[in-house]
Design a protein around this motif. Structure first.
Motif, PDB file in Angstrom:
ATOM      1  N   LEU A   1      73.568 -12.067  22.479  1.00  0.00           N
ATOM      2  CA  LEU A   1      72.134 -12.100  22.206  1.00  0.00           C
ATOM      3  C   LEU A   1      71.803 -13.135  21.142  1.00  0.00           C
ATOM      4  O   LEU A   1      70.754 -13.791  21.202  1.00  0.00           O
ATOM      5  N   LEU A   2      72.694 -13.288  20.171  1.00  0.00           N
ATOM      6  CA  LEU A   2      72.468 -14.321  19.170  1.00  0.00           C
ATOM      7  C   LEU A   2      72.538 -15.716  19.780  1.00  0.00           C
ATOM      8  O   LEU A   2      71.922 -16.656  19.298  1.00  0.00           O
ATOM      9  N   ALA A   3      73.299 -15.824  20.856  1.00  0.00           N
ATOM     10  CA  ALA A   3      73.435 -17.134  21.511  1.00  0.00           C
ATOM     11  C   ALA A   3      72.174 -17.519  22.257  1.00  0.00           C
ATOM     12  O   ALA A   3      71.969 -18.674  22.587  1.00  0.00           O
ATOM     13  N   ILE A   4      71.310 -16.545  22.538  1.00  0.00           N
ATOM     14  CA  ILE A   4      70.065 -16.830  23.269  1.00  0.00           C
ATOM     15  C   ILE A   4      68.902 -16.134  22.570  1.00  0.00           C
ATOM     16  O   ILE A   4      68.300 -15.206  23.092  1.00  0.00           O
ATOM     17  N   PRO A   5      68.554 -16.572  21.389  1.00  0.00           N
ATOM     18  CA  PRO A   5      67.539 -15.866  20.592  1.00  0.00           C
ATOM     19  C   PRO A   5      66.172 -15.874  21.239  1.00  0.00           C
ATOM     20  O   PRO A   5      65.321 -15.076  20.875  1.00  0.00           O
TER      21      PRO A   5
ATOM     22  N   GLN B   1      64.142  -8.637  28.292  1.00  0.00           N
ATOM     23  CA  GLN B   1      65.299  -9.261  28.910  1.00  0.00           C
ATOM     24  C   GLN B   1      66.599  -8.743  28.318  1.00  0.00           C
ATOM     25  O   GLN B   1      67.637  -8.756  28.972  1.00  0.00           O
ATOM     26  N   ASN B   2      66.553  -8.280  27.066  1.00  0.00           N
ATOM     27  CA  ASN B   2      67.765  -7.843  26.400  1.00  0.00           C
ATOM     28  C   ASN B   2      68.371  -6.612  27.050  1.00  0.00           C
ATOM     29  O   ASN B   2      69.595  -6.471  27.106  1.00  0.00           O
TER      30      ASN B   2
ATOM     31  N   THR C   1      74.315 -18.476  30.830  1.00  0.00           N
ATOM     32  CA  THR C   1      73.878 -19.744  31.425  1.00  0.00           C
ATOM     33  C   THR C   1      72.564 -19.611  32.173  1.00  0.00           C
ATOM     34  O   THR C   1      71.849 -20.597  32.339  1.00  0.00           O
ATOM     35  N   ASN C   2      72.238 -18.400  32.609  1.00  0.00           N
ATOM     36  CA  ASN C   2      70.940 -18.169  33.245  1.00  0.00           C
ATOM     37  C   ASN C   2      70.688 -16.671  33.336  1.00  0.00           C
ATOM     38  O   ASN C   2      71.630 -15.879  33.450  1.00  0.00           O
ATOM     39  N   GLN C   3      69.422 -16.315  33.262  1.00  0.00           N
ATOM     40  CA  GLN C   3      69.012 -14.922  33.428  1.00  0.00           C
ATOM     41  C   GLN C   3      67.568 -14.897  33.900  1.00  0.00           C
ATOM     42  O   GLN C   3      66.707 -15.552  33.309  1.00  0.00           O
ATOM     43  N   TYR C   4      67.312 -14.165  34.977  1.00  0.00           N
ATOM     44  CA  TYR C   4      65.943 -14.055  35.475  1.00  0.00           C
ATOM     45  C   TYR C   4      65.806 -12.794  36.320  1.00  0.00           C
ATOM     46  O   TYR C   4      66.809 -12.210  36.756  1.00  0.00           O
ATOM     47  N   THR C   5      64.581 -12.385  36.535  1.00  0.00           N
ATOM     48  CA  THR C   5      64.292 -11.178  37.307  1.00  0.00           C
ATOM     49  C   THR C   5      63.460 -11.539  38.524  1.00  0.00           C
ATOM     50  O   THR C   5      62.441 -12.230  38.409  1.00  0.00           O
ATOM     51  N   ASP C   6      63.896 -11.071  39.688  1.00  0.00           N
ATOM     52  CA  ASP C   6      63.150 -11.298  40.921  1.00  0.00           C
ATOM     53  C   ASP C   6      62.000 -10.305  41.033  1.00  0.00           C
ATOM     54  O   ASP C   6      62.192  -9.093  40.841  1.00  0.00           O
TER      55      ASP C   6
END
Length: 886
Positions: A18-22, A28-29, A59-64
């Motif tokens: 989580l720190l890597a993607i503040p 999203q967390n 590298t990627n995160q998203y919700t359909d």
């Protein structure tokens, strides 16, 4: 204690991630925490230590939106440095359940990584990569934003790259288990089709590995075309002028579902941009009302010609057609003209289809967040700056096409080439009075006209065999060898075999033979030759009607020099073959969706071994899907690339078999992969089998739910099928095999439709050898085993549906084939009975045999009429009606 230790390790893992993607918000967390917890819980099964799971990069995160599933893609790190090819993907439902998880994280990374500090700077790494690719050293190389080597830097193009150059410090797994510290440099040389990921040693700059993000069609693409073209090309439509009707924001093209000029007429399509996928239209780039461009350029694609093979758009040198202030892209079409005569229309058609593909696939979930191709991402999700560069009539080759899919944030590129004139054509280059491309019959001996090369030009010379009718060419040697040497011999039909005439002409030094018919027929067929006449024939020969022959002779007798060309004439323009355009764009779709946008999860080989690469299969499926129209049926055989290959719409195309649900025409199964002395290990051959089963699935769903002509809708079997295929790409592992792909589609159906189509999907895949008992092995070709069984729950019902038995052809004439995927502990009894219940034919076979090959019944002696096929298995009885009609 064990639970505490696991949770403690998980909390450290989650916190580091989580720190890597503040920038991620709390919404999203939660899915990410679930995914990391599940990965940590499976640490022992994966053979990983707590240290191996520390601080992975997201590298990627998203919700359909359509199913609420959050897709999370991770890359393993050591000391904050990412490890190439060590990836994981997790998929979390809206209820917080991890519904799928795959990992290729490596064990003992602390031991395997022998260096943590580079000697080279990122700029020096770029210079080393340029040396490795044998291109000039970069000039004026500047980083856009200050960053650490492990974060990655983006540089200017340095005067040597088609796009910005990127360099990132990473670990690369190499033979022996070592993690080598390298720079991964994304460099796209200006004179290359390939977008390269170049991995150079971070201490020495030596080349360690390289990977191309460009999917090339192999050389056999052209060979397949040549093999398939054994028929005359259909007459083209008459030249059409641009419509005089003024329609703002319109494109006069071959619209959606029309595969090519051979498949239907042009139409003026007004305001085609989808309001959801392209809310500011197709000519916007800044997300503010009002077009930035009136040429074929916009947020999704920039289409232009690259006839000079420069690989870059320069306004003064490349054509990007201008529709004017009203955006009216309305240009004439002359099928007889050379490609340059139709250039404006060609690029317009390319622009239209790329945008269509963007918009339709956006509606199905290939969105900004999932790494689609857009210059500006209006939602702010994903990375922009990656519209497709669509280069039409590309001068870099012929009889081909390719697509480059670098990682999200770097532009994709489509290159569409011109194709050769048909081998069954005679191209008369001069004089103007007889110039043109004419249909001609082919010989089944010697070589094809294509073998002469695109730039060949030869003079027509009438043969003289010294007889009373010297132009027959039946006596050898000819009396005018000096005139014939290096030129094209003209001979008349008659007296001796075609092959004899060609033999004498070849002996005289002729490069080719034109045989003129003498029967007066308006059209001619091919020429046949029987052994031993054809032994040793190495030159091509064509057969032309008498009327054309007389015209050519008249021009020759009048003192004119009649020149005939090789394959450099006005062949088809690949930009008009919309199926191939869709196929190429499809590589961008499957490469971006698999693995979360890295573009590197569908390699054609791993460690030198060919993979069960399905990329060509997905692309063929997209091509077929985009060109299916209302009224089509699944049993109709369809070829890929028939227009480009100079074939009629019913032609075989550029694949081994045409696509159809009819097993008598296309019997591809999983058993074909890696068999036949490697015949089905090549990329396209492997992809054909995958496309075949996807095509079957599409039609099975259409048969269940109907066809919906609105291709952006969620309803209709065709739309449901496409949604499952795209979601399957998201849910499958990096470097998948066929059964990974099958399982991902089954998972997608459970998420999208509550598994409403599970039985149907199993039936479709089992029919093609990807059943419950199939074995994939690795993702490499050759260690798979086909299996045709259904899951026990489907094949042991006492009341079995007739849908589980397949009979073909129906109506049957002389032979009937019966197949089923139902399991049986005893031999399956197969009977053909009359409607009155009298058995007229009977046989039996093992369940394995009838699943894989089926049984054949001889119906030659049966009277015409309706019969019933009855299968008796240990699990129940199935019946199905069939008609016998001689």
């Amino acid at each position: 204690m064990k639970l505490t230790s696991t949770m403690s390790g998980y909390r450290a893992l989650a916190l580091a991630a989580l720190l890597a993607i503040p920038a991620l918000g709390s919404a999203q967390n939660a899915p990410l925490e679930r995914a990391l917890s599940q990965l940590s819980a499976q640490r022992s099964r994966l053979g990983l230590s707590e240290l191996d799971l520390t601080n992975p990069a997201v590298t990627n995160q998203y919700t359909d939106k359509h199913n609420g599933v959050t897709h999370i893609y991770l890359r393993q790190r050591h000391e904050g440095i990412e490890i190439l090819n060590a990836v994981a993907d997790a998929h979390v439902t809206s209820a917080g359940k991890v519904t799928a998880l795959h990992s290729s994280f490596l064990p003992n990374v602390a031991t395997a990584a022998r260096a943590t500090k580079p000697t080279l700077t990122p700029a020096q790494a770029v210079e080393a990569a340029a040396r490795a690719l044998q291109v000039a050293a970069p000039r004026g190389l500047n980083a856009e934003v200050a960053a650490t080597p492990a974060e990655g830097l983006t540089f200017t193009d340095g005067g040597i790259s088609q796009d910005k150059i990127k360099a990132k410090l990473v670990y690369l797994p190499v033979a022996g288990g070592e993690l080598r510290l390298v720079y991964d440099v994304l460099l796209w040389p200006t004179r290359s089709d390939d977008a390269w990921s170049v991995r150079v040693d971070a201490a020495t700059g030596a080349l360690v590995d390289k990977y191309s993000y460009t999917v090339h069609e192999p050389v056999t693409f052209a060979q397949l075309t040549e093999r398939a073209v054994q028929v005359m090309k259909l007459p083209e439509a008459a030249p059409t002028q641009a419509s005089k009707v003024n329609v703002p924001n319109s494109y006069n093209v071959w619209p959606i579902t029309v595969e090519s000029p051979n498949h239907g007429a042009r139409q003026v399509v007004a305001t085609p941009a989808d309001a959801v996928a392209s809310p500011f239209g197709w000519h916007d780039e800044n997300g503010v009302a009002g077009n930035e461009y009136t040429i074929t350029r916009g947020n999704n694609v920039h289409a232009y010609d690259d006839r000079n093979n420069r690989n870059v758009y320069i306004a003064s040198q490349n054509l990007s057609p201008d529709g004017g202030a009203n955006l009216e892209f309305n240009f004439p079409y002359d099928p007889a003209a050379r490609q340059v005569g139709n250039l404006k229309l060609s690029i317009t058609n390319l622009f239209y289809w790329n945008n269509l593909l963007h918009d339709i696939m956006f509606r199905k979930g290939f969105t900004e967040a999932s790494a689609n191709f857009q210059q500006m991402n209006y939602t702010g999700q994903g990375l922009g700056n990656d519209q497709v560069k669509a280069e039409g009539q590309d001068g870099g080759g012929t009889n081909n096409a390719n697509f480059s899919t670098p990682p999200d944030g770097t532009r994709g590129k489509m290159q569409m080439y011109n194709w050769s004139a048909a081998p069954g054509s005679l191209i008369v280059a001069s004089p103007a009075s007889v110039a043109g491309t004419y249909p001609a019959g082919l010989a089944d001996f010697g070589r094809t006209v294509n073998s002469l090369g695109a730039n060949y030009r030869g003079k027509l010379v009438l043969v003289n065999d010294g007889s009373a009718k010297p132009s027959r060419g039946c006596n050898g040697p000819f009396l005018n060898p000096a005139a014939l040497n290096g030129n094209i011999a003209v001979v008349d039909r008659g007296k001796c075999s075609f092959a004899s005439k060609v033999q004498f002409a070849q002996a005289a030094g002729a490069r080719m033979v034109v045989v003129v018919d003498t029967t007066g027929a308006a059209t001619v067929g091919g020429m046949t030759g029987a052994s031993p006449d054809t032994v040793g024939l190495r030159i091509p020969a064509v057969f032309i009607p008498q009327g054309l022959g007389d015209r050519l002779k008249q021009a020759m007798e009048g003192g004119g020099i009649v020149m005939v060309g090789g394959t450099g004439g006005a062949g088809p323009d690949g930009d008009f073959d919309n199926g191939i355009v869709a196929h190429e764009y499809g590589h961008g779709i499957s490469n971006r969706l698999t693995g979360g946008g890295t573009g590197a999860c569908l390699p054609t080989s791993t460690n030198g071994l060919p993979n069960e690469t399905m990329g060509e299969g997905w692309s063929d499926f997209f091509a077929l899907w985009m060109t299916t129209k209302p009224g089509d049926v699944g049993t109709t055989p369809r070829g890929i690339g028939t227009y480009a290959g100079n074939e009629p719409t019913t032609g075989g195309g550029i694949r081994r078999k045409r696509y159809t649900t009819d097993f008598t025409v296309n019997n591809h199964t999983y058993a074909f992969i890696g068999t036949g002395a490697g015949q089905y290990s090549a990329t396209h051959d492997v992809g054909e089998v995958w496309a075949t089963v996807l095509w079957d699935l599409n039609w099975a769903l259409i048969n269940k739910y109907g066809y919906n002509a609105d291709l952006t809708a969620a309803t209709g079997g065709n739309n449901i099928a496409l949604q499952l295929v795209l979601d399957g790409c998201k849910l499958q592992k990096c470097i998948p095999g066929f059964l990974d792909g099958r399982n991902a589609i089954l998972k997608a159906d459970s998420l999208n439709n509550r598994a409403a189509n599970s039985a149907l999907i199993w039936q479709v895949f089992a029919r093609r050898g990807m059943g419950f008992n199939a074995v994939q092995g690795t993702a490499s070709v050759g260690d798979n085993t086909a299996g045709f069984e259904l899951p026990t729950v489907l094949s042991t019902q006492k009341v079995l549906s007739e849908k589980l038995v397949e009979v073909y052809p129906n109506p049957a004439a002389d032979q009937l084939t019966v197949r089923t995927q139902v399991s049986s502990k005893v031999p399956v009894q197969v009977e053909l009975v009359t409607v009155l219940g009298r058995t007229v034919l009977a046989t039996s076979a093992s369940a394995a045999h009838i699943q894989a090959e089926g049984v054949r019944l001889n119906t030659t002696e049966l009277a015409n009429g309706i019969y019933v096929v009855r299968l008796t298995t240990s699990e129940g009885t199935i019946t199905k009606k069939v008609m016998v009609q001689h």
